[in-house]
Write an enzyme that holds these catalytic residues in place. Structure first.
Site, short mmCIF file in Angstrom:
data_model
loop_
_atom_site.label_atom_id
_atom_site.label_comp_id
_atom_site.label_asym_id
_atom_site.label_seq_id
_atom_site.Cartn_x
_atom_site.Cartn_y
_atom_site.Cartn_z
N LYS A 257 0.82 -1.18 -0.15
CA LYS A 257 0.17 -0.06 0.18
C LYS A 257 0.94 1.29 0.04
CE LYS A 257 -3.28 2.59 3.15
NZ LYS A 257 -3.92 2.63 4.23
N ASP A 262 -2.67 10.31 3.64
CA ASP A 262 -3.98 9.87 3.98
C ASP A 262 -4.68 10.87 4.63
OD1 ASP A 262 -6.34 8.62 4.43
OD2 ASP A 262 -5.43 6.77 5.63
N LYS A 269 -9.95 12.88 8.84
CA LYS A 269 -9.27 12.55 10.04
C LYS A 269 -9.11 13.92 10.68
CE LYS A 269 -6.19 8.65 8.46
NZ LYS A 269 -6.88 7.62 9.25
N ASP A 280 1.87 6.46 5.51
CA ASP A 280 0.80 5.73 5.02
C ASP A 280 1.40 4.60 3.64
OD1 ASP A 280 -1.55 4.19 5.62
OD2 ASP A 280 -2.84 5.42 4.62
N ASP A 339 -12.18 6.94 4.70
CA ASP A 339 -10.92 6.77 5.08
C ASP A 339 -10.47 5.30 5.08
OD1 ASP A 339 -8.75 7.31 6.43
OD2 ASP A 339 -9.45 7.74 8.46
N GLU A 341 -9.45 3.68 2.61
CA GLU A 341 -9.17 3.84 1.33
C GLU A 341 -7.96 2.62 0.95
OE1 GLU A 341 -7.63 5.39 3.63
OE2 GLU A 341 -5.36 4.96 3.26
N ARG A 343 -7.82 -0.60 1.41
CA ARG A 343 -8.27 -1.62 0.64
C ARG A 343 -8.87 -1.44 -0.63
NH1 ARG A 343 -12.39 -1.97 5.98
NH2 ARG A 343 -10.82 -1.11 6.47
N1 BES Z 1 -3.90 4.62 7.14
C1 BES Z 1 -4.99 4.07 7.94
C2 BES Z 1 -4.84 3.08 8.97
C3 BES Z 1 -3.81 3.70 10.07
C4 BES Z 1 -4.28 4.67 11.07
C5 BES Z 1 -2.66 3.27 10.17
C6 BES Z 1 -3.38 4.82 12.06
C7 BES Z 1 -1.74 3.59 11.01
C8 BES Z 1 -1.98 4.61 12.06
C9 BES Z 1 -6.33 3.67 7.09
O1 BES Z 1 -6.53 3.99 5.97
C10 BES Z 1 -7.27 3.89 7.88
O2 BES Z 1 -7.65 5.30 7.94
N2 BES Z 1 -8.26 2.89 8.43
C11 BES Z 1 -9.57 3.20 9.28
C12 BES Z 1 -10.41 2.30 8.77
C13 BES Z 1 -11.76 2.61 9.08
C14 BES Z 1 -12.46 3.90 8.67
C15 BES Z 1 -12.98 1.38 8.83
C16 BES Z 1 -8.93 3.11 10.60
O3 BES Z 1 -8.21 2.32 10.94
O4 BES Z 1 -9.48 4.00 11.33
ZN ZN Z 2 -4.67 4.69 5.08
MN MN Z 3 -7.49 5.91 5.76
#
Ligand code: BES
Ligand code: ZN
Ligand code: MN
Length: 487
Positions: A257, A262, A269, A280, A339, A341, A343
């Site tokens: 990825k 992000d 966020k 990210d 968010d 994104e 996947r």
């Molecule tokens: N890149 C983030 C995941 C992440 C967050 C990695 C903090 C390391 C530290 C990912 O894109 C994300 O935002 N995931 C969301 C998914 C949710 C909306 C289902 C998350 O984990 O909050």
């Molecule tokens: Zn992300």
């Molecule tokens: Mn995200």
């Protein structure tokens, strides 16, 4: 770093610093004893006075011990009995911290620590990696005023571990490069930058490299990828590098990825620590780092390395919660949260690359979910797979390299969390088991392939304020896993 192996006595070796060990009871290893007798009991006197006791990772640096060839001696505690994974890590890191900034040649005698589980070759490899880590500095946007002194030659006292040293040096190079890419600010490290770096590496190493740009992906029907990328002025890319070291055999695939920033998109966020979302793309960075190591070592294996890269921005033309898109696989997705994104960019890259290359195995690495970090912290990455053999290989590569993974469930029962009444699936599950529902989403795009997903959200970077840093993980995991397959 330059390497050599020395089979004589520790007291005879010429070096700027000689490293020898003593155990928890204060007993000198054979090498420390040899130095002691050559120097009229200099070492024993220090131990008797209580300057060092031998707890694992405790060190004492002694300048110019008379009667021996080396210019300094570093005493290191090895603890009690056989080293565990944790004490071994402590010992190696303590040695590296002490010697990495000594100018010149380091000679190390850790023979007393070798065991069946951790043979000399393992200690040699871990030490070289720890020295690389201790010498790592990010200078791309803040150059050092003066270059710090550095150890640049290593003599291993003991068995011929030349192969391990060469492998470790290549892994260290790859890991440091992944750190550089991770730490690079997001206005520089864009999808275009990652594509240029992949092309540069491929030119140097003789890999073939194909970059699919956003408009091409749009025309192909990669609607999930484009739904993320379209909100940014930086064009997204899917980058595929191919290394051939094993003739016509089906390749092993690694996929990373590469969200170069992000923001969360329209599902924005919160502002605190948002700068960390430059990390990210650490999955993508580790794919490049791994291919750097492969370029150095040229193992007998075929590898296809894939990076799926975009910037996730809120914009007038960004995806909205509720949008339904058609993925490259033909399956439709209701985007309930922009968010989630990672996947979305991964699913189309998996469809594209698996369809094109029919790999034997496929492992993706991604900073995918905060939920995985909440579960496992920064110690282990999450491992998701239904393939037992692949799980065993990745778990053991993690144990050997110290770049550990912990298996989490990917069972059918969790799939229902992705149900949507407007599309084949939603891009988020409910509030529970978020790391697993993300893996479930990906599993729908890897159906007939031996596939594993590694969620690196916790381990990819660490620290805070001035200690904030990319870790280069999972380069040690991926390189160990791939090299094991080649041998
Ligand atoms: N890149 C983030 C995941 C992440 C967050 C990695 C903090 C390391 C530290 C990912 O894109 C994300 O935002 N995931 C969301 C998914 C949710 C909306 C289902 C998350 O984990 O909050
Ligand atoms: Zn992300
Ligand atoms: Mn995200």
């Amino acid at each position: 770093m330059e390497f050599s192996v020395f089979t004589g006595q520790a007291n005879e070796v010429t070096a700027d610093c000689l490293v020898v060990t003593l155990d928890q009871s204060g007993a000198l290893s054979a090498s420390a004893a040899a130095v002691d007798s050559a120097s009229n009991g200099f070492i024993k006197a220090r131990v008797d006075e209580g300057d060092i006791k031998g707890a694992p990772g405790k060190t004492l640096l002694l300048p110019a011990v008379s009667g021996i060839a080396a210019r300094r001696v570093l005493l290191v505690g090895s603890g009690e009995g056989e080293a565990s994974t944790v004490t071994a890590g402590k010992i190696v890191q303590a040695v590296a911290a002490s010697v990495a900034s000594i100018k010149g040649r380091i000679a190390v005698d850790l023979t007393a620590l070798a065991s069946e589980k951790f043979p000399q070759a393992w200690w040699a490899e871990q030490l070289v990696l720890a020295i690389h880590a201790a010498q790592y500095r990010f200078t791309a946007t803040k150059p050092e005023k003066e270059e710090a002194p550095k150890a640049d030659a290593l003599t291993w006292i003991g068995e011929d571990v030349t192969t391990a040293l060469t492998i470790a040096d290549a892994k260290g190079l790859g890991t440091s490069w992944a750190k550089d890419l991770g730490n690079m600010p997001p206005n520089i490290c864009t999808p275009t930058y990652l594509a240029e770096e992949a092309e540069r590496l491929s030119d140097e190493a003789g890999f073939s490299c194909r970059v699919y740009d956003e408009s091409e992906l749009d025309a192909m029907g990669a609607g999930a990828f484009v739904s993320v990328s379209k909100g940014s002025v930086e064009p997204g890319k899917i980058i595929i590098m191919e290394y051939k070291g094993a003739g016509d055999e089906a390749p092993h695939m690694i996929v990373g990825k590469g969200i170069t920033f992000d923001t969360g998109g329209i599902s924005l966020k919160p502002g605190a620590k948002m700068d960390e979302m430059k990390y990210d793309m650490c999955g993508a960075a580790s794919i490049l780092g791994t291919m750097k190591t492969i370029a150095e070592l040229k193992p007998a294996i075929n590898i296809v390395a894939v990076i799926t890269s975009a910037e996730n921005m809120p914009a007038g033309n960004a995806s909205k919660p509720g949008d339904v898109v058609t993925t490259l696989s033909g399956q439709t997705v209701e985007i309930l949260n922009t968010d989630a994104e990672g996947r979305l960019v991964l699913c189309d890259a998996l469809t594209l690359a698996i369809g094109e290359y029919k790999p034997q195995t496929c492992v993706d690495v991604a900073t995918l979910t905060g939920a995985c970090m909440a579960a496992l912290g920064k110690v282990n990455s999450g491992l998701f797979t239904e393939d037992e053999a692949l799980a065993t290989e990745l778990l053991s590569a993690g144990q050997y390299s110290g770049d550990r993974v912990w298996r989490l469930p990917l069972e059918e029962d969790y799939q229902a969390g992705l149900d949507s009444n407007f599309a084949d699936m939603a891009n988020i599950g409910g509030p529970l088991a978020g790391a697993t529902t993300a893996a479930c989403f990906l599993s729908r795009y890897t159906k007939d392939t031996r596939w594993a997903h590694v969620d690196i959200a916790g381990p990819a970077w660490g620290g805070d304020g001035t200690s904030k840093n990319s870790t280069g993980r999972p380069v040690p995991l991926l390189t160990t896993y791939l090299l094991n397959k080649a041998s």
